[in-house]
Motif scaffolding. Structure first.
Motif, PDB file in Angstrom:
ATOM      1  N   VAL A 195      12.719  12.037   3.213  1.00 13.25           N
ATOM      2  CA  VAL A 195      13.729  12.466   4.185  1.00 13.25           C
ATOM      3  C   VAL A 195      13.860  11.373   5.240  1.00 13.25           C
ATOM      4  N   ALA A 196      14.915  10.572   5.137  1.00 12.46           N
ATOM      5  CA  ALA A 196      15.061   9.397   6.000  1.00 12.46           C
ATOM      6  C   ALA A 196      14.984   9.728   7.486  1.00 12.46           C
ATOM      7  N   GLY A 197      15.648  10.823   7.893  1.00 14.07           N
ATOM      8  CA  GLY A 197      15.675  11.175   9.308  1.00 14.07           C
ATOM      9  C   GLY A 197      14.302  11.378   9.892  1.00 14.07           C
ATOM     10  N   TRP A 198      13.394  12.011   9.130  1.00 12.04           N
ATOM     11  CA  TRP A 198      12.051  12.266   9.642  1.00 12.04           C
ATOM     12  C   TRP A 198      11.126  11.079   9.419  1.00 12.04           C
ATOM     13  N   CYS A 199      11.335  10.312   8.345  1.00 10.93           N
ATOM     14  CA  CYS A 199      10.520   9.098   8.141  1.00 10.93           C
ATOM     15  C   CYS A 199      10.674   8.164   9.332  1.00 10.93           C
ATOM     16  N   THR A 200      11.882   8.069   9.841  1.00  9.01           N
ATOM     17  CA  THR A 200      12.199   7.165  10.937  1.00  9.01           C
ATOM     18  C   THR A 200      11.592   7.625  12.256  1.00  9.01           C
ATOM     19  N   VAL A 201      11.434   8.937  12.439  1.00  6.27           N
ATOM     20  CA  VAL A 201      10.876   9.455  13.689  1.00  6.27           C
ATOM     21  C   VAL A 201       9.440   9.005  13.874  1.00  6.27           C
ATOM     22  N   GLY A 202       8.663   8.979  12.787  1.00  9.21           N
ATOM     23  CA  GLY A 202       7.279   8.558  12.893  1.00  9.21           C
ATOM     24  C   GLY A 202       6.420   9.587  13.599  1.00  9.21           C
ATOM     25  N   GLY A 203       5.352   9.134  14.251  1.00  8.65           N
ATOM     26  CA  GLY A 203       4.485  10.054  14.989  1.00  8.65           C
ATOM     27  C   GLY A 203       3.941  11.164  14.105  1.00  8.65           C
ATOM     28  N   PRO A 204       4.379  12.417  14.313  1.00  9.87           N
ATOM     29  CA  PRO A 204       3.861  13.531  13.506  1.00  9.87           C
ATOM     30  C   PRO A 204       4.249  13.425  12.038  1.00  9.87           C
ATOM     31  N   TYR A 205       5.228  12.545  11.719  1.00  4.50           N
ATOM     32  CA  TYR A 205       5.670  12.368  10.345  1.00  4.50           C
ATOM     33  C   TYR A 205       5.144  11.080   9.718  1.00  4.50           C
ATOM     34  N   ALA A 206       4.206  10.406  10.387  1.00  5.29           N
ATOM     35  CA  ALA A 206       3.633   9.179   9.844  1.00  5.29           C
ATOM     36  C   ALA A 206       2.939   9.486   8.521  1.00  5.29           C
ATOM     37  N   PRO A 207       3.212   8.718   7.466  1.00  5.16           N
ATOM     38  CA  PRO A 207       2.706   9.052   6.131  1.00  5.16           C
ATOM     39  C   PRO A 207       1.184   9.124   6.064  1.00  5.16           C
ATOM     40  N   GLY A 208       0.686  10.278   5.620  1.00  2.00           N
ATOM     41  CA  GLY A 208      -0.739  10.462   5.418  1.00  2.00           C
ATOM     42  C   GLY A 208      -1.547  10.787   6.652  1.00  2.00           C
ATOM     43  N   THR A 209      -0.990  10.554   7.854  1.00  8.63           N
ATOM     44  CA  THR A 209      -1.755  10.747   9.085  1.00  8.63           C
ATOM     45  C   THR A 209      -1.137  11.761  10.031  1.00  8.63           C
ATOM     46  N   GLY A 210       0.202  11.864  10.090  1.00 11.65           N
ATOM     47  CA  GLY A 210       0.858  12.836  10.968  1.00 11.65           C
ATOM     48  C   GLY A 210       0.676  14.254  10.458  1.00 11.65           C
ATOM     49  N   TRP A 211       0.666  15.239  11.383  1.00 18.30           N
ATOM     50  CA  TRP A 211       0.415  16.619  10.961  1.00 18.30           C
ATOM     51  C   TRP A 211       1.548  17.171  10.100  1.00 18.30           C
ATOM     52  N   ALA A 212       2.738  16.563  10.155  1.00 15.47           N
ATOM     53  CA  ALA A 212       3.865  17.059   9.350  1.00 15.47           C
ATOM     54  C   ALA A 212       4.347  16.017   8.338  1.00 15.47           C
ATOM     55  N   TRP A 213       3.462  15.080   7.952  1.00 12.92           N
ATOM     56  CA  TRP A 213       3.908  13.958   7.124  1.00 12.92           C
ATOM     57  C   TRP A 213       4.490  14.403   5.792  1.00 12.92           C
ATOM     58  N   GLN A 214       4.024  15.514   5.216  1.00 17.25           N
ATOM     59  CA  GLN A 214       4.510  15.941   3.909  1.00 17.25           C
ATOM     60  C   GLN A 214       5.958  16.423   3.936  1.00 17.25           C
ATOM     61  N   ASN A 215       6.505  16.652   5.145  1.00 17.45           N
ATOM     62  CA  ASN A 215       7.920  16.987   5.264  1.00 17.45           C
ATOM     63  C   ASN A 215       8.803  15.742   5.170  1.00 17.45           C
ATOM     64  N   ALA A 216       8.197  14.556   5.261  1.00 19.09           N
ATOM     65  CA  ALA A 216       8.976  13.319   5.281  1.00 19.09           C
ATOM     66  C   ALA A 216       8.627  12.357   4.151  1.00 19.09           C
ATOM     67  N   TRP A 217       7.381  12.411   3.656  1.00 21.16           N
ATOM     68  CA  TRP A 217       6.914  11.442   2.668  1.00 21.16           C
ATOM     69  C   TRP A 217       6.235  12.146   1.504  1.00 21.16           C
ATOM     70  N   SER A 218       6.155  11.447   0.388  1.00 18.72           N
ATOM     71  CA  SER A 218       5.365  11.927  -0.738  1.00 18.72           C
ATOM     72  C   SER A 218       4.366  10.829  -1.115  1.00 18.72           C
ATOM     73  N   LEU A 219       3.151  11.249  -1.477  1.00 17.15           N
ATOM     74  CA  LEU A 219       2.104  10.299  -1.862  1.00 17.15           C
ATOM     75  C   LEU A 219       2.418   9.745  -3.250  1.00 17.15           C
ATOM     76  N   VAL A 220       2.418   8.416  -3.365  1.00 14.67           N
ATOM     77  CA  VAL A 220       2.703   7.756  -4.650  1.00 14.67           C
ATOM     78  C   VAL A 220       1.405   7.439  -5.376  1.00 14.67           C
ATOM     79  N   ARG A 221       0.485   6.743  -4.692  1.00 13.68           N
ATOM     80  CA  ARG A 221      -0.780   6.345  -5.332  1.00 13.68           C
ATOM     81  C   ARG A 221      -1.715   5.747  -4.298  1.00 13.68           C
ATOM     82  N   SER A 222      -2.951   5.569  -4.710  1.00 18.40           N
ATOM     83  CA  SER A 222      -3.933   4.882  -3.869  1.00 18.40           C
ATOM     84  C   SER A 222      -3.786   3.383  -4.085  1.00 18.40           C
ATOM     85  N   CYS A 223      -3.938   2.617  -3.012  1.00 16.52           N
ATOM     86  CA  CYS A 223      -3.838   1.159  -3.103  1.00 16.52           C
ATOM     87  C   CYS A 223      -5.215   0.505  -3.206  1.00 16.52           C
ATOM     88  N   GLN A 224      -6.282   1.293  -3.230  1.00 15.22           N
ATOM     89  CA  GLN A 224      -7.633   0.743  -3.252  1.00 15.22           C
ATOM     90  C   GLN A 224      -7.973   0.158  -4.616  1.00 15.22           C
TER      91      GLN A 224
END
Length: 398
Positions: free
Chosen positions: A369-398
């Motif tokens: 969801v571009a609008g929420w990805c851009t907001v950041g903060g609570p929508y920061a991927p993997g770390t924000g409390w609402a990140w799953q509303n904006a991003w989806s996990l693709v894979r581990s980079c380790q």
């Protein structure tokens, strides 16, 4: 005797006058109660959809069935309410009666069907409007949505719902507007909204509305855009890059106004204050963001203002929203790929398009969801409390 008769007549007239006054006042209170309260007018709730379809002679199959089961309450859609509920909704409204608020004259609204009139929506911010025929001080407006896989063949239960928005306290208003983050879903769903009056300053009454929505339907005026106009232009847009010699800014507070206690702000307006970025949760004036922030407070803390002006020679990931699945952020030196992933590092507050790939915290994420990805903060991927509303996990980079 004549004097006595006259005195009695005079007394009777006074008594009649008092009685008439009492009757008039009672009528006035009855009218004010009948005109009281509110309903969700956009997207249109189930009671409004069927009222507009015709209470006595409906034509929509679901509304025809609702009439047979009980829909007399549609004459007063602002009265889908329970008195004295005081935040104890599940005690007063049993499973299967959520849309009628357990009122017998609205039992038709509880029918488990897959053809209720619905509004086409998509994931992302969507404005809901409560039209309040009588304004009340508010403890909160809450919005829930049915979970993915909800079975429409079964009556709506409390356990079917997931909370997606809570306004917190609000003043008495004729119209209440809320920008609700609609989570990813597929197919038909029910949004359930509760308006709880402030039982400390007003009354303990609650109001209830079912709103039918359809993900993936053809777009219309009620559908949510993947890049909504309600998101400030300072945080949505492409990075301009006319030449390799140009400079771009990845300052997450660039273009944001400085908080002013004399200005009234509304969701989703963003400002900067003391080196941090904040977004208004709802209408607020004079409430310092530094001391009035939180998920249900006046402001949402989107993090510290970071970054500055960097030369485009450090690389620009994308310069146009149409670029495949690459973000339109300016990649600073921290955006160097790590691990097994080649996508750039996530930059809080940078502009992202739907499908953009980023790394954050050792994993790769895709913007949904571009609008929420851009907001950041609570929508920061993997770390924000609402990140799953904006991003989806693709894979581990380790």
């Amino acid at each position: 005797m004549n004097k006595i008769n006259k005195w009695h007549s005079h007394l009777n007239l006074k008594s009649c006058g008092v009685s008439a006054l009492i009757i008039s006042l009672s009528s006035l209170f009855a009218v004010s109660q009948a005109n009281a309260h509110g309903f969700v007018s956009s997207p249109k709730s189930r009671v409004i959809q069927c009222k507009e379809n015709g209470i006595e002679n409906p034509t929509h199959p679901a509304c025809i069935a609702a009439k047979a089961a009980g829909n007399g309450g549609l004459y007063t859609p602002q009265e889908v309410a329970v008195g004295g509920v005081r935040d104890n909704h599940e005690f007063f409204i049993p499973d299967g009666r959520l849309c009628s608020a357990n009122r017998a004259n609205l039992f038709g609204m509880d029918l488990a069907r897959t053809d209720w009139p619905a509004t086409n929506v998509s994931a992302g911010p969507l404005q809901f409007v409560w039209t309040n025929t009588a304004a009340h001080k508010t403890m909160y407006f809450r919005y829930y949505i049915t979970r993915e896989g909800y079975n429409h063949a079964q009556p709506l239960r409390w356990s079917d719902l997931e909370l997606i928005y809570d306004s917190g306290k609000e003043p008495a208003e004729a119209t209440s507007l809320h920008t609700v983050p609609m989570p990813p879903r597929t197919g038909r769903h029910i949004v359930y909204s509760i308006w709880q009056r402030d039982w400390e300053l007003d009354a303990a009454e609650g109001f209830y509305q079912c709103i039918d929505v359809n993900y993936g339907g053809s777009s219309n005026s009620s559908a949510a855009s993947s890049t909504p106009s309600s998101v400030p232009s300072s945080s949505v847009g492409s990075v301009a890059s006319s030449s390799l010699a140009s400079s771009v800014s990845n300052n997450t507070c660039a273009g944001l106004g400085i908080w002013n206690p004399t200005i009234a702000y509304q969701n989703p307006t963003q400002i900067q204050h003391n080196g941090r970025r904040y977004q208004a949760n709802y209408w607020t004036q004079g409430n310092n963001p530094a001391t009035n922030n939180g998920q249900y407070n006046f402001w949402l803390d989107l993090g510290a203002c970071v970054g500055g002006v960097t030369s485009s020679s450090s690389s620009v990931a994308s310069v146009a929203p149409s670029s495949s699945s690459v973000s339109s952020q300016a990649a600073s030196s921290s955006s160097v790929a790590t691990g097994n992933c080649s996508s750039p590092a996530y930059v809080n507050g940078a502009t992202y398009t739907t499908g953009a790939l980023v790394q954050n915290g050792g994993s790769e994420y895709s913007c949904t969801v571009a609008g929420w990805c851009t907001v950041g903060g609570p929508y920061a991927p993997g770390t924000g409390w609402a990140w799953q509303n904006a991003w989806s996990l693709v894979r581990s980079c380790q």
